[in-house]
Design a protein around this motif. Structure first.
Motif, PDB file in Angstrom:
ATOM      1  N   THR A 180      -1.919   6.269 -25.399  1.00  0.00           N
ATOM      2  CA  THR A 180      -1.635   7.248 -26.358  1.00  0.00           C
ATOM      3  C   THR A 180      -0.457   7.728 -25.454  1.00  0.00           C
ATOM      4  O   THR A 180       0.669   8.104 -24.490  1.00  0.00           O
ATOM      5  CB  THR A 180      -2.329   7.952 -25.342  1.00  0.00           C
ATOM      6  N   PRO A 181      -0.125   8.179 -27.384  1.00  0.00           N
ATOM      7  CA  PRO A 181       1.503   8.770 -27.131  1.00  0.00           C
ATOM      8  C   PRO A 181       1.288  10.473 -26.042  1.00  0.00           C
ATOM      9  O   PRO A 181       0.501  10.986 -26.654  1.00  0.00           O
ATOM     10  CB  PRO A 181       1.673   8.888 -28.194  1.00  0.00           C
ATOM     11  N   GLY A 182       2.357  10.309 -25.765  1.00  0.00           N
ATOM     12  CA  GLY A 182       2.836  11.482 -25.254  1.00  0.00           C
ATOM     13  C   GLY A 182       2.390  12.072 -23.731  1.00  0.00           C
ATOM     14  O   GLY A 182       0.936  13.055 -23.733  1.00  0.00           O
ATOM     15  N   ALA A 183       0.759  10.690 -23.436  1.00  0.00           N
ATOM     16  CA  ALA A 183       0.229  10.984 -22.383  1.00  0.00           C
ATOM     17  C   ALA A 183       0.749  11.351 -21.423  1.00  0.00           C
ATOM     18  O   ALA A 183       1.521  10.645 -20.564  1.00  0.00           O
ATOM     19  CB  ALA A 183      -0.707   9.555 -21.916  1.00  0.00           C
ATOM     20  N   ILE A 184       0.189  12.672 -20.576  1.00  0.00           N
ATOM     21  CA  ILE A 184      -0.186  13.107 -19.009  1.00  0.00           C
ATOM     22  C   ILE A 184       0.101  12.640 -18.167  1.00  0.00           C
ATOM     23  O   ILE A 184      -1.354  12.609 -18.254  1.00  0.00           O
ATOM     24  CB  ILE A 184      -0.598  14.758 -19.191  1.00  0.00           C
ATOM     25  N   VAL A 185       0.978  12.288 -16.919  1.00  0.00           N
ATOM     26  CA  VAL A 185       0.926  12.552 -16.090  1.00  0.00           C
ATOM     27  C   VAL A 185       0.832  13.177 -15.846  1.00  0.00           C
ATOM     28  O   VAL A 185       1.910  14.131 -14.878  1.00  0.00           O
ATOM     29  CB  VAL A 185       1.487  11.163 -15.715  1.00  0.00           C
ATOM     30  N   ARG A 186      -0.692  13.392 -14.471  1.00  0.00           N
ATOM     31  CA  ARG A 186      -0.183  14.291 -13.414  1.00  0.00           C
ATOM     32  C   ARG A 186      -0.121  13.510 -11.657  1.00  0.00           C
ATOM     33  O   ARG A 186      -0.323  12.669 -11.710  1.00  0.00           O
ATOM     34  CB  ARG A 186      -1.813  15.502 -13.703  1.00  0.00           C
ATOM     35  N   SER A 187       0.131  15.362 -11.048  1.00  0.00           N
ATOM     36  CA  SER A 187      -0.242  15.080  -9.653  1.00  0.00           C
ATOM     37  C   SER A 187      -1.098  14.810  -9.456  1.00  0.00           C
ATOM     38  O   SER A 187      -1.059  14.400  -8.039  1.00  0.00           O
ATOM     39  CB  SER A 187       0.847  16.441  -9.092  1.00  0.00           C
TER      40      SER A 187
END
Length: 261
Positions: free
Chosen positions: A205-212
């Protein structure tokens, strides 16, 4: 990006696998031949579709073979380049990485990966890491076995000779081979860690968010570019996966955003 032809050894492996299965179940061998012929036919049709720039049709045919459990560097390479032609660089990198695992020294695979993958994928690669991946784990293991056997024979030949006939050259050779066995064994161990024990995924996914943390309420660490390769682990919540960046940073990402290689 050129389409690859079918590898003969894949067809042979299919024949052996289906032959063993039919021997156990008592099914006629004719069905095995038909299955192998069907696989070859599907692959030829996919290649033809690719050459005629009917990329969506080629992708669907290659995917049929993947769903049947066919494992081949050529198949993964063709599917990866097909996704590249369709503009899906994430899946292109995913299947090219699958191909590289099976054929780590293939220049076409390496060249296409360099064209498609984000720079972050190679930012932390070192010469020793490239050396580890120049052979598959099975190849490292085979080299270690050969060196180990020759080393053992050298020591046996030295010890079994009468003391007066023990040459320094033979002893030096045995010592050298012992060091080589240790080095190759270490390489095999590191290769196992990187290619077998450690799991990797590719961001689709383009710009997939990786979170804490494993929920939307946690802060955003990075928006991962399409095609980014990360270490992955399963999490107790199946909707999320733990990911590891090359610098050791840990994060969480939606499982649907990063299938495993």
């Amino acid at each position: 990006m050129l389409v690859r032809r079918w590898l003969a050894h894949v067809v042979i492996c299919l024949t052996l696998v289906f032959g063993i299965a039919s021997g156990a179940s008592g099914e006629p061998e004719q069905s095995n031949l038909q299955t192998t012929a069907s696989v070859e036919q599907t692959f030829r049709e996919a290649n033809q579709a690719y050459r005629e720039k009917r990329f969506l049709e080629a992708q669907q045919l290659y995917e049929q073979l993947v769903e049947q459990g066919i494992v081949s560097a050529d198949l993964f390479y063709n599917l990866g380049t097909t996704y590249a032609q369709l503009g899906d660089s994430g899946r292109a990198v995913l299947y090219l990485e699958k191909a590289r695992r099976l054929a780590p020294r293939d220049r076409d695979i390496q060249a296409n990966l360099r064209l498609l993958e984000p720079p972050m994928n190679r930012a932390h690669e070192r010469l020793w890491h490239q050396l580890m991946l120049s052979l598959t784990f099975d190849e490292w293991l085979s080299v270690f076995f050969i060196v180990y056997v020759v080393c053992a024979l050298s020591w046996a030949a030295w010890f079994w000779r009468p003391r007066a006939q023990r040459s320094r050259l033979l002893k030096a050779s045995a010592i050298t081979l012992s060091v080589a066995a240790i080095v190759v064994g270490t390489c095999a161990g590191v290769s196992y860690y990187y290619t077998q024990a450690t799991r990797y995924g590719v961001v689709l996914t383009p710009g997939a968010i990786v979170r804490s943390g494993p929920a939307e309420r946690f802060s955003e660490l990075i928006r991962a570019p399409e095609g980014l390769k990360l270490g992955v682990e399963t999490y107790q919540d199946p909707d999320w996966k733990v990911v590891y960046f090359p610098d050791g940073q840990l994060g969480y990402i939606r499982s649907t955003d990063i299938p495993e290689i």
